[in-house]
Scaffold this active site. Sequence first.
Site, PDB file in Angstrom:
ATOM      1  N   VAL A  63       0.860  -1.189   0.000  1.00 39.11           N
ATOM      2  CA  VAL A  63       0.000   0.000   0.000  1.00 39.11           C
ATOM      3  C   VAL A  63       0.890   1.230   0.000  1.00 39.11           C
ATOM      4  CG1 VAL A  63      -1.695   1.331   1.325  1.00 39.11           C
ATOM      5  CG2 VAL A  63      -1.876  -1.162   1.222  1.00 39.11           C
ATOM      6  N   ALA A 108       4.271   4.163   3.142  1.00 40.96           N
ATOM      7  CA  ALA A 108       3.848   2.919   2.497  1.00 40.96           C
ATOM      8  C   ALA A 108       3.942   1.793   3.516  1.00 40.96           C
ATOM      9  CB  ALA A 108       4.744   2.597   1.307  1.00 40.96           C
ATOM     10  N   LYS A 109       3.418   0.660   3.192  1.00 38.95           N
ATOM     11  CA  LYS A 109       3.604  -0.539   4.024  1.00 38.95           C
ATOM     12  C   LYS A 109       3.291  -1.745   3.164  1.00 38.95           C
ATOM     13  CE  LYS A 109       4.771  -1.411   8.309  1.00 38.95           C
ATOM     14  NZ  LYS A 109       5.648  -0.591   9.168  1.00 38.95           N
ATOM     15  N   GLY A 110       3.899  -2.863   3.508  1.00 42.11           N
ATOM     16  CA  GLY A 110       3.617  -4.092   2.789  1.00 42.11           C
ATOM     17  C   GLY A 110       3.468  -5.224   3.765  1.00 42.11           C
TER      18      GLY A 110
END
Length: 419
Positions: A63, A108-110
């Site tokens: 994201v 962001a992050k994953g």
Amino acid sequence: MLTTTTKPNAYDVALENFDAAANALGLDNDTREMIKYPERILMVSVPVRMDDGHIRRFEGYRVQHSQVRGPAKGGIRYHPQVTLDEVKALATWMTWKCAVVNIPFGGAKGGITCDPKHMSQGELERMTRRYTSAILPLIGPEQDIPAPDVYTNSQTMAWIMDTYSMTKGYPIPGVVTGKPISLGGSLGRNEATGRGVFYTIQSACEHLHMQLKGATVAVQGFGNAGSVAAQLLYEAGAKVIAVSDSTGCVYNKHGLDIHNLMHLKALTGKVEGFPEAENIGPAELLALECDILVPAALENAIRADNADAVRARIIAEAANGPLMPAADRILESKGVFIIPDILCNAGGVTVSYFEWVQDEQHLFWEAQDVYNRLERVMKTAFRDVLKIHEERNVPMRTAANMLGIGRVAEAVQIRGIYP
Ligand code: NAD
């Protein structure tokens, strides 16, 4: 408003925090519409050949919440409870966190929904490489730079860097941070979060006219963030009276020798069994009479049902989201000074930024240089948040969100809307 003691949806909390800060800022609706929600969401299917020969499919996410102030930045989490909403929330917080410490990154992050504790190194490597390949169109040193998060580490980053570089045809260390030093990692990155926590606690003590030397401290979670914070507090003369990890909790009212405790943890993987201490329960640690409480484990540690028992003067949120919103309100009304997560634990992303700068310049800094720069960044951010807290008479969390969201709002207003 979220008031229950059950685990809230993290993304609902992120939106609630945003609204509180945006209202306090008097942000107009157009700006809110432009910065509140993730810019890009990618869901990927990650098939992996397991060691026994069969293929298992995992669900992965990346994201990008914001690229308004720079490339998106945020870790990758491997955990059975990873959901898209959790990743969206964490990406949102990264945007405000980067803006609070004023580094030129968005958020962001994953994540991958998986159970890394029950996977072999080979399975983890194949899963990481396939996931990297699936999110490859989104990531890159100028676009979106992943880093480690829960149950990912420098080895994971090395696999991502290698997969990305092999696909592009040349080495690109700046695609990830939190890498091993031998691949372009930064000195001081490993201890950056705990060190940042320590600097913000120093600032809080100064603000409250409290002596750090002799102050009593309880630390929940003795991993990367918690152990380094405990060590630096101990070395500064604070009395760390209690420390816990997922296996137990040790207490000594005269203070624990943190160097010895770190040694034991390195040897046995646990704090339990420390000879100079008695065992107490996890709830007791949170309720200890102490000057500084450092929740450095997982989210939602302090909730409506146990917040009232907290007797600390300062809570330094080394973990992300350790206080549920209802607990926040209870502690706020009790006059506890809270150093909110997006300020307190921002040392990690700050040194990630330093790593990226060093990779881009192909020029590496001494450890002391990293520490000095980190101290400047953390203490400036603390002062900026405190100023809003005092001038606007809002809780420290709202003040931190106002600072971060305000900076992103300003950037989006200047950039305007495309097309
Ligand atoms: P870690 O895995 O190194 O350490 C976590 C520690 O918490 C371990 O000692 C574990 O035993 C302990 N723990 C787990 N459940 C517990 C419980 N119920 N009670 C007491 N202890 C418990 O993880 P970390 O990197 O130190 O991260 C800790 C928190 O800090 C997370 O919320 C993470 O998102 C946040 N954080 C970490 C960084 C970083 O750079 N490491 C940066 C920003 C935020």
